[in-house]
Design an enzyme around this catalytic site. Structure first.
Site, PDB file in Angstrom:
ATOM      1  N   ARG A  87     -15.999  -5.089 -78.982  1.00 28.14           N
ATOM      2  CA  ARG A  87     -15.281  -3.883 -78.563  1.00 28.14           C
ATOM      3  C   ARG A  87     -16.229  -2.887 -77.878  1.00 28.14           C
ATOM      4  O   ARG A  87     -15.840  -2.199 -76.936  1.00 28.14           O
ATOM      5  CB  ARG A  87     -14.530  -3.269 -79.735  1.00 28.14           C
ATOM      6  CG  ARG A  87     -13.405  -4.220 -80.216  1.00 28.14           C
ATOM      7  CD  ARG A  87     -12.487  -3.636 -81.229  1.00 28.14           C
ATOM      8  NE  ARG A  87     -11.615  -2.620 -80.663  1.00 28.14           N
ATOM      9  CZ  ARG A  87     -10.550  -2.860 -79.901  1.00 28.14           C
ATOM     10  NH1 ARG A  87     -10.219  -4.101 -79.587  1.00 28.14           N
ATOM     11  NH2 ARG A  87      -9.814  -1.870 -79.446  1.00 28.14           N
ATOM     12  N   ARG A 104     -15.235  -2.889 -68.958  1.00 28.69           N
ATOM     13  CA  ARG A 104     -14.139  -2.143 -68.327  1.00 28.69           C
ATOM     14  C   ARG A 104     -14.649  -1.142 -67.293  1.00 28.69           C
ATOM     15  O   ARG A 104     -14.015  -0.952 -66.256  1.00 28.69           O
ATOM     16  CB  ARG A 104     -13.281  -1.481 -69.394  1.00 28.69           C
ATOM     17  CG  ARG A 104     -12.436  -2.514 -70.132  1.00 28.69           C
ATOM     18  CD  ARG A 104     -11.607  -1.898 -71.226  1.00 28.69           C
ATOM     19  NE  ARG A 104     -10.680  -2.862 -71.807  1.00 28.69           N
ATOM     20  CZ  ARG A 104     -10.292  -2.833 -73.076  1.00 28.69           C
ATOM     21  NH1 ARG A 104     -10.734  -1.894 -73.899  1.00 28.69           N
ATOM     22  NH2 ARG A 104      -9.443  -3.736 -73.522  1.00 28.69           N
ATOM     23  N   HIS A 117      -9.296  -8.212 -73.287  1.00 29.35           N
ATOM     24  CA  HIS A 117      -8.664  -7.921 -74.580  1.00 29.35           C
ATOM     25  C   HIS A 117      -9.638  -8.376 -75.652  1.00 29.35           C
ATOM     26  O   HIS A 117     -10.306  -9.395 -75.502  1.00 29.35           O
ATOM     27  CB  HIS A 117      -7.352  -8.703 -74.724  1.00 29.35           C
ATOM     28  CG  HIS A 117      -6.835  -8.744 -76.137  1.00 29.35           C
ATOM     29  ND1 HIS A 117      -5.969  -7.806 -76.638  1.00 29.35           N
ATOM     30  CD2 HIS A 117      -7.092  -9.603 -77.165  1.00 29.35           C
ATOM     31  CE1 HIS A 117      -5.708  -8.090 -77.910  1.00 29.35           C
ATOM     32  NE2 HIS A 117      -6.386  -9.177 -78.246  1.00 29.35           N
TER      33      HIS A 117
END
EC number: 2.7.4.6
Length: 139
Positions: A87, A104, A117
């Site tokens: 994450r 990202r 994801h």
């Protein structure tokens, strides 16, 4: 420190940009081992079932449509604190808020087309891994 497994999906936008290898390199540099992987094109029923937790949210129809627009790369990552580590590597859901150097920040176009994801916790990781992989497909 706990050795964990987590599910990662490289979404259609990132697959289309041909950055799978660059993303895999980031996993490996962070000490995460890719122990299962497959490329597939999700069907609408698969995407609806996988993202069913969001079915009452306003973005659900667009999420399903986006996730079925092209192939995805799905992998199981393993390593120390794999869930949190993945994450951190992914960055904030909104790429405009993601730290520089995260997946990202570097590869996502929008909050919808946000490249990747990752499972958000141990129970979710188990469920998501089982959704895509049989035990004998994980090494």
């Amino acid at each position: 420190m706990a050795i964990e497994r987590t599910l990662s999906i490289i979404k259609p936008d990132a697959v289309a940009k041909n950055v799978i290898g660059q993303i895999y390199s980031r996993f490996e540099k962070a000490g995460l081992k890719i122990i299962a992987a497959k490329m597939c094109h999700l069907s609408k029923p698969q995407a609806e079932k996988f993202y069913a937790v969001h079915k009452d949210r306003p973005f659900y129809p667009d999420l399903v449509k986006f996730m079925t627009q092209g192939p995805v790369m799905i992998q199981v990552l393993e390593g120390e604190n794999a869930i949190v580590k993945n994450r951190e590597i992914m960055g904030a859901t909104n790429p405009k808020e993601a730290l520089p150097g995260t997946i990202r920040a570097d590869f996502a176009d929008s909050i919808d087309a946000n490249a990747v994801h990752g499972s958000d916790g141990p129970e979710t990781a188990k469920e998501e891994i089982a959704f895509f992989f049989k035990p004998d497909e994980i090494f």
